[in-house]
Design an enzyme around this catalytic site. Structure first.
Site, mmCIF file in Angstrom:
data_model
loop_
_atom_site.group_PDB
_atom_site.id
_atom_site.type_symbol
_atom_site.label_atom_id
_atom_site.label_comp_id
_atom_site.label_asym_id
_atom_site.label_seq_id
_atom_site.Cartn_x
_atom_site.Cartn_y
_atom_site.Cartn_z
ATOM 1 C CB ALA A 189 -0.865 -0.165 1.144
ATOM 2 C CB CYS B 100 -5.159 0.015 -6.425
ATOM 3 S SG CYS B 100 -3.652 -0.014 -7.008
HETATM 4 P P1 NAD Z 1 2.794 3.784 -12.594
HETATM 5 O O1 NAD Z 1 2.108 4.686 -13.403
HETATM 6 O O2 NAD Z 1 3.399 4.726 -11.214
HETATM 7 O O3 NAD Z 1 4.126 3.218 -13.156
HETATM 8 C C1 NAD Z 1 3.971 2.552 -14.380
HETATM 9 C C2 NAD Z 1 5.203 3.000 -15.256
HETATM 10 O O4 NAD Z 1 5.178 2.068 -16.252
HETATM 11 C C3 NAD Z 1 5.178 4.311 -15.985
HETATM 12 O O5 NAD Z 1 6.286 5.244 -15.328
HETATM 13 C C4 NAD Z 1 5.462 4.414 -17.370
HETATM 14 O O6 NAD Z 1 6.143 5.266 -18.017
HETATM 15 C C5 NAD Z 1 5.780 2.930 -17.513
HETATM 16 N N1 NAD Z 1 5.686 2.290 -18.779
HETATM 17 C C6 NAD Z 1 4.405 2.137 -19.459
HETATM 18 N N2 NAD Z 1 4.619 1.397 -20.394
HETATM 19 C C7 NAD Z 1 5.830 1.121 -20.594
HETATM 20 C C8 NAD Z 1 6.645 0.392 -21.381
HETATM 21 N N3 NAD Z 1 6.378 -0.051 -22.648
HETATM 22 N N4 NAD Z 1 8.117 0.433 -21.378
HETATM 23 C C9 NAD Z 1 8.668 0.819 -20.376
HETATM 24 N N5 NAD Z 1 7.855 1.509 -19.138
HETATM 25 C C10 NAD Z 1 6.580 1.804 -19.519
HETATM 26 O O7 NAD Z 1 1.881 2.609 -12.100
HETATM 27 P P2 NAD Z 1 2.123 1.896 -10.790
HETATM 28 O O8 NAD Z 1 0.997 2.799 -9.316
HETATM 29 O O9 NAD Z 1 3.444 1.525 -10.261
HETATM 30 O O10 NAD Z 1 1.209 0.398 -10.974
HETATM 31 C C11 NAD Z 1 1.812 -0.420 -11.795
HETATM 32 C C12 NAD Z 1 0.921 -1.521 -11.918
HETATM 33 O O11 NAD Z 1 0.967 -2.069 -10.422
HETATM 34 C C13 NAD Z 1 -0.503 -1.473 -12.144
HETATM 35 O O12 NAD Z 1 -1.076 -2.655 -12.680
HETATM 36 C C14 NAD Z 1 -1.281 -1.236 -10.787
HETATM 37 O O13 NAD Z 1 -2.421 -1.630 -10.808
HETATM 38 C C15 NAD Z 1 -0.308 -2.117 -9.866
HETATM 39 N N6 NAD Z 1 -0.206 -1.994 -8.276
HETATM 40 C C16 NAD Z 1 -0.010 -0.537 -8.107
HETATM 41 C C17 NAD Z 1 -0.075 -0.382 -6.300
HETATM 42 C C18 NAD Z 1 0.104 1.025 -6.110
HETATM 43 O O14 NAD Z 1 -0.217 1.216 -4.793
HETATM 44 N N7 NAD Z 1 0.283 1.906 -6.835
HETATM 45 C C19 NAD Z 1 -0.090 -1.557 -5.616
HETATM 46 C C20 NAD Z 1 -0.167 -2.765 -6.083
HETATM 47 C C21 NAD Z 1 -0.496 -2.882 -7.596
HETATM 48 C C1 UDX Z 2 -4.395 -0.677 -1.720
HETATM 49 C C2 UDX Z 2 -4.229 -1.921 -0.899
HETATM 50 O O1 UDX Z 2 -4.406 -1.723 0.354
HETATM 51 C C3 UDX Z 2 -2.898 -2.539 -1.296
HETATM 52 O O2 UDX Z 2 -2.876 -4.089 -0.953
HETATM 53 C C4 UDX Z 2 -2.858 -2.763 -2.925
HETATM 54 O O3 UDX Z 2 -1.628 -3.242 -3.233
HETATM 55 C C5 UDX Z 2 -2.924 -1.510 -3.852
HETATM 56 O O4 UDX Z 2 -4.279 -0.888 -3.182
HETATM 57 P P1 UDX Z 2 -3.493 1.892 -1.471
HETATM 58 O O5 UDX Z 2 -4.572 2.203 -2.471
HETATM 59 O O6 UDX Z 2 -2.125 2.204 -1.778
HETATM 60 O O7 UDX Z 2 -3.365 0.291 -1.373
HETATM 61 O O8 UDX Z 2 -3.807 2.436 -0.099
HETATM 62 P P2 UDX Z 2 -4.735 1.763 1.180
HETATM 63 O O9 UDX Z 2 -4.228 2.104 2.426
HETATM 64 O O10 UDX Z 2 -5.341 0.542 0.840
HETATM 65 O O11 UDX Z 2 -5.979 2.773 0.995
HETATM 66 C C6 UDX Z 2 -6.880 3.243 -0.255
HETATM 67 C C7 UDX Z 2 -7.811 4.176 0.115
HETATM 68 O O12 UDX Z 2 -8.813 3.676 1.274
HETATM 69 C C8 UDX Z 2 -7.276 5.432 0.902
HETATM 70 O O13 UDX Z 2 -7.894 6.625 0.254
HETATM 71 C C9 UDX Z 2 -7.531 5.409 2.427
HETATM 72 O O14 UDX Z 2 -7.620 6.492 2.833
HETATM 73 C C10 UDX Z 2 -8.901 4.672 2.253
HETATM 74 N N1 UDX Z 2 -9.140 3.956 3.526
HETATM 75 C C11 UDX Z 2 -8.453 3.004 4.011
HETATM 76 C C12 UDX Z 2 -10.341 4.259 4.205
HETATM 77 O O15 UDX Z 2 -11.106 5.208 4.106
HETATM 78 N N2 UDX Z 2 -10.445 3.626 5.450
HETATM 79 C C13 UDX Z 2 -9.694 2.566 5.863
HETATM 80 O O16 UDX Z 2 -10.202 2.121 7.121
HETATM 81 C C14 UDX Z 2 -8.531 2.278 5.225
#
Ligand code: NAD
Ligand code: UDX
Length: 480
Positions: free
Chosen positions: A160, A272
């Site tokens: 997260a 997400c």
């Molecule tokens: P992000 O947008 O921060 O990063 C993705 C990066 O990939 C960007 O910098 C983009 O320029 C790059 N990119 C795209 N196409 C490319 C290519 N063909 N070659 C090289 N680079 C390329 O996204 P993120 O938040 O890191 O999320 C990535 C994935 O992980 C998503 O599928 C998301 O759902 C998943 N995820 C995100 C979180 C989170 O907390 N943000 C948590 C768990 C899973």
């Molecule tokens: C979430 C999942 O927790 C993580 O496991 C997954 O990999 C990516 O999506 P993230 O979105 O980064 O992570 O943060 P999270 O702590 O889950 O909070 C998501 C949203 O829910 C925030 O806006 C947060 O403020 C809200 N939230 C969370 C609530 O409103 N109440 C809660 O009790 C917990």
């Protein structure tokens, strides 16, 4: 030396690879991205994302066994294990628009791997993808394979934001899905041995590919559903005089339910939850499971309802109009300890208030003025659920100012909305804020972080999600 390459240097790719590099000094890790500015930032003192503890980890490994580069093809061709951690947003056009995941970035990464690979590779899905994506990726790779063998693994990320480093250091579990063939099992073991450098064996779960892919969507849906459940209760608490914090505490004491993730709020945000639930809904619909799709859709509908309810409460409390009134917005990020604003509830709340002609003064310790202005002038896609009307963009200075101090934001304001639970908002000098605000002065706490009793003693009219209503608010028009 094993070589790992991660395509995508974002919120997941950057921190995840930094931790792998730290915990596995014998592995060389390259994080590559097509975005030059992102890679430049990863190589500088100003990392592209704010995440507690991240800078420390990066500084320890960068230039030793951790490298950030735009030379995507070189690092991909040299790697044994390739993580793909590119963005997978919701499609905004065409088939499945508004629900299905857009796999354009994923597909182009897969085609590039097929183009440049000269040796066998393990390709790891790190991005969150629809169930069965591995099959599509496998097809792209094997149809262009030139005799090279690929194994596809699903290794979804559960970190997260705001606690990414902590989560990566001691994950509840690491999930690895692969083919149930000898080669598939060998690939699972290879990835397992990377995590085994620091994750206890019993926390590494190995499954088939489809279970791993679906578990990620299911986990996010379950988490978001808890928040929508407690937020739905918060509306009933306000109507009945119950206190949602007390209800959540009592409910969470049941060991079958547990105390975490039951904080009522202005609504969940982040990149997400909404995206992954919409994706799940789409998959259900494609499989003819309308009832299941409708069940999960409701989680998003309640979230929209909660954001709307908050805006309506602000407007109705202030004599049913906020036109021309200055309102301070404390917090814009979707949660504390991140500068990320993707799908933050602050966008909907601010847009709603601007729609009612309020003047906003916004302060967030980690979000820049540019980002806030971009977010508030963007056209929001209509996801098949209610959204507020868009303000006329670009926003004028009169309508919106972004300041670097909570006191400046609140000066001469009629009301103050807390939209992110930053620690510093708990210890503000509320007497000082009150003294410099218009009267009656309102506080609308969307995160339940203020001491309601103390603020009422100062003279504020206080609304706190799911708490017994201020006598003032009881007399105002009902909020649906
Ligand atoms: P992000 O947008 O921060 O990063 C993705 C990066 O990939 C960007 O910098 C983009 O320029 C790059 N990119 C795209 N196409 C490319 C290519 N063909 N070659 C090289 N680079 C390329 O996204 P993120 O938040 O890191 O999320 C990535 C994935 O992980 C998503 O599928 C998301 O759902 C998943 N995820 C995100 C979180 C989170 O907390 N943000 C948590 C768990 C899973
Ligand atoms: C979430 C999942 O927790 C993580 O496991 C997954 O990999 C990516 O999506 P993230 O979105 O980064 O992570 O943060 P999270 O702590 O889950 O909070 C998501 C949203 O829910 C925030 O806006 C947060 O403020 C809200 N939230 C969370 C609530 O409103 N109440 C809660 O009790 C917990």
């Amino acid at each position: 030396m094993v070589k790992i390459c991660c395509i995508g240097a974002g919120y997941v790719g950057g921190p995840t690879m930094a931790v792998i590099a730290l915990k596995c000094p014998s592995i060389e890790v390259a994080v590559v991205d097509i975005s030059v500015s992102r890679i430049t930032a990863w190589n500088s003192d100003q990392l592209p994302i704010y995440e507690p503890g991240l800078e420390d980890v990066v500084k320890q490994c960068r230039g030793k066994n951790l490298f950030f580069s735009t030379d995507v093809e070189k690092h991909v061709s040299e790697a044994d294990i390739i993580f793909v951690s590119v963005n997978t947003p919701t499609k905004t056009r065409g088939l499945g628009a508004g629900k299905a995941a857009d796999l354009t970035y994923w597909e182009s990464a897969a085609r590039m791997i097929a183009d440049v690979a000269k040796s066998d590779k393990i390709v790891v899905e790190k991005s969150t993808v629809p169930v069965k994506t591995a099959e599509a990726i496998e097809r792209i790779l094997t149809h262009n394979s030139k005799g090279i063998k690929y194994q596809i693994l699903s290794n979804p990320e559960f970190l997260a934001e705001g606690t990414a480093i902590e989560d990566l250091f001691s994950p509840d579990r690491v999930l690895i899905g692969g083919r149930e063939t000898p080669d598939g099992q060998k690939a699972i073991q290879a990835l397992k041995s990377v995590y085994a450098h620091w994750v206890p064996e019993e926390r590494i779960i190995c499954t088939n590919l489809w279970s791993a892919e679906l578990s990620k969507l299911a986990a996010n849906a379950f988490l978001a559903q808890r928040i929508s459940s407690v937020n739905a209760m918060s509306a009933l608490c306000e109507a009945t005089g119950a206190d949602v914090a007390q209800v959540a505490h009592a409910v969470g004491k049941d060991t079958r339910i547990g105390p975490k993730f039951l904080n009522a709020s202005v609504g969940f945000g982040g990149s997400c939850f909404q995206k992954d639930i919409l994706n799940l809904v789409y998959i259900c619909e494609c499989n003819g499971l309308t009832e299941v799709a409708n069940y999960w859709k409701q989680v998003i509908k309640v979230n929209d309802y909660q954001k709307n309810r908050f805006v309506n409460r602000v407007v109705s409390s202030m004599f049913n109009t906020v036109a021309g009134k200055k309102i301070a917005i404390l917090g814009f990020a979707f949660k504390k300890d991140t500068g990320d604003t993707r799908e933050t509830p602050a966008i909907d709340v601010c847009t709603g208030l601007l729609g009612d002609k309020a003047r906003l003064s916004i302060y967030d310790p980690q979000v820049t003025e540019d980002q806030i202005k971009r977010d508030l002038s963007m056209n929001k896609f209509d996801w098949d659920h209610p959204v507020h009307l868009q303000p006329a963009s670009p926003l004028s200075v009169k309508e919106l100012s972004v300041v670097w101090d909570a006191y400046e934001a609140a000066k001469d304001a009629h009301g103050l909305c807390i939209l992110t639970e930053w620690e510093e908002f708990k210890t503000l000098d509320y007497q000082k804020l009150f003294d410099n605000m218009q009267k009656p002065a309102f506080v609308f706490d969307g995160r339940n972080i203020v001491d309601v009793k103390k603020l009422r003693e100062i003279g504020f009219i206080v609304y706190s999600i799911g708490k017994p209503l201020d006598p003032w608010l009881k007399d105002m028009p009902a909020v649906a």
